[in-house]
Design an enzyme around this catalytic site. Structure first.
Site, PDB file in Angstrom:
ATOM      1  N   SER A 147       0.821  -1.213   0.000  1.00 38.43           N
ATOM      2  CA  SER A 147       0.000   0.000   0.000  1.00 38.43           C
ATOM      3  C   SER A 147       0.850   1.256   0.000  1.00 38.43           C
ATOM      4  CB  SER A 147      -0.891   0.037   1.239  1.00 38.43           C
ATOM      5  OG  SER A 147      -1.707  -1.086   1.293  1.00 38.43           O
ATOM      6  N   HIS A 203      -0.893  -2.584  -7.319  1.00 40.69           N
ATOM      7  CA  HIS A 203      -1.670  -2.254  -6.128  1.00 40.69           C
ATOM      8  C   HIS A 203      -3.170  -2.346  -6.397  1.00 40.69           C
ATOM      9  CE1 HIS A 203      -2.751   0.890  -2.837  1.00 40.69           C
ATOM     10  NE2 HIS A 203      -2.810  -0.335  -2.370  1.00 40.69           N
ATOM     11  N   GLU A 211      -3.269   0.473  -9.287  1.00 41.40           N
ATOM     12  CA  GLU A 211      -2.149   1.400  -9.466  1.00 41.40           C
ATOM     13  C   GLU A 211      -0.936   0.552  -9.865  1.00 41.40           C
ATOM     14  OE1 GLU A 211      -2.877   5.112  -6.350  1.00 41.40           O
ATOM     15  OE2 GLU A 211      -1.978   3.306  -5.549  1.00 41.40           O
ATOM     16  N   ASN A 268      -3.805   6.301  -1.628  1.00 40.01           N
ATOM     17  CA  ASN A 268      -3.616   6.300  -0.174  1.00 40.01           C
ATOM     18  C   ASN A 268      -3.033   7.597   0.361  1.00 40.01           C
ATOM     19  OD1 ASN A 268      -4.770   3.854   0.455  1.00 40.01           O
ATOM     20  ND2 ASN A 268      -2.916   2.725  -0.056  1.00 40.01           N
TER      21      ASN A 268
END
Ligand code: NAI
Length: 281
Positions: A118, A139, A151, A189
């Site tokens: 992450s 991701h 991602e 994130n």
């Protein structure tokens, strides 16, 4: 069809395995022991059962998908001739480094090694292998079978070939990839987790109840789910560890983790996976 290893059968690993096997890929799902492996396999089967019930797949398709999955205990027992490995073990750099060192020994030199991290550095993980150009971030988002985004993250020396391979695989799974250069938290994130952290501060300061914080963001910002319910879904331990990474990497106090988040993680109130987080399950 490809031969793909998935390391870790937790929330993300089992979702990634579910999607790959359903698309006809041969998946080798690795866990630390039989108990965790069986839990992961049961979670995957439950996912397919839900699809069968909603008539998104037939019983035969479910059985074919399950037959594409081989459970394995320990990375060292993986077959070497894999096209790709996707690592989804706990978000701890040292653990991931150990896994990549072992993968580098077990897998053929052609195998691409992806991490579902992450917020950790792809380059730092890649450097423990003898093939940093074949290491890339892939991701996925939770829940993997539902969320469309992947991602695809370029480490410092990720090759175009490696990047394109993973991008095309994501597209073939019905996902939408976005290209991201390595940076703490990537895109989603970096924006999302500080927002969740801020929601935890608002709750800790007694400014609004958990229900009202979520209601406010759903109705006032048109978010489909409130930040605290989303934190419970992601896992409070995962949220805290991303916040810690942003805080350490940028050295900026605006990323300091909320003490309430820390306290809840210490009390094993991790969200849905432990039955208690900002809400009870
Ligand atoms: P989790 O805790 O549900 O699952 C991790 C699994 O890895 C556990 O079952 C554990 O037994 C296993 N594991 C640990 N060391 C292992 C090893 N050496 N070999 C094989 N298995 C091993 O964690 P979760 O939530 O699935 O997260 C996994 C990764 O995905 C983390 O890097 C996390 O940051 C990332 N991620 C998590 C998201 C989420 O919403 N939970 C979203 C996107 C990425």
């Amino acid at each position: 069809m490809m031969k793909v290893g998935v390391i870790g059968a937790g929330t993300m690993g089992s979702g990634i395995c579910q999607v790959l096997a359903q698309s006809g890929h041969q998946v080798y799902l690795v866990e630390q022991n039989a108990e965790f492996l069986n839990k992961g396999l049961a979670r995957i089967e439950k996912g397919y059962d839900r699809n069968v019930k909603k008539e998104r797949m037939t019983e035969e398709e479910k059985n074919a998908a399950m037959a594409n999955i081989t459970g394995i205990e320990g990375v060292s027992n993986l077959p070497g001739d894999l096209d790709l490995v996707i690592e989804a073990v706990v978000e701890e750099l040292d653990v991931k480094k150990e896994v990549f060192k072992e993968l580098d020994q077990v897998c053929d030199s052609k195998t691409i090694l992806a991490t579902n991290t992450s917020a950790l550095s792809i380059s730092e993980i890649a450097v423990v292998t003898g093939r940093p150009d074949k290491v890339v971030g892939m991701h996925f988002f939770n829940p993997v079978p539902v969320m469309k985004l992947v991602e695809v993250i370029r480490g410092a020396v990720t090759s175009d070939e490696t990047f394109n391979f993973v991008k095309e695989l994501a597209e073939s799974l019905g996902k939408t990839p976005v290209e991201v250069k390595e940076a703490p938290g990537f895109v989603v994130n970096r924006i999302l987790i500080p927002m969740i952290n801020e929601a935890a501060y608002i709750l800790m300061e007694g400014i609004a109840s958990a229900e009202d914080i979520d209601k406010a963001m759903k109705l006032g910002a048109n978010h489909p789910i409130g930040p605290l319910a989303l934190a419970d879904l992601i896992g409070l331990d995962v949220c805290l560890s991303i916040m810690e990474t942003l805080y350490t990497e940028f050295g900026d106090p605006k990323y300091r983790p909320c003490p309430l988040l820390r306290k809840m993680v210490r009390a094993n109130q991790l969200g849905r996976k432990t039955g208690q987080g900002f809400f009870s399950y």
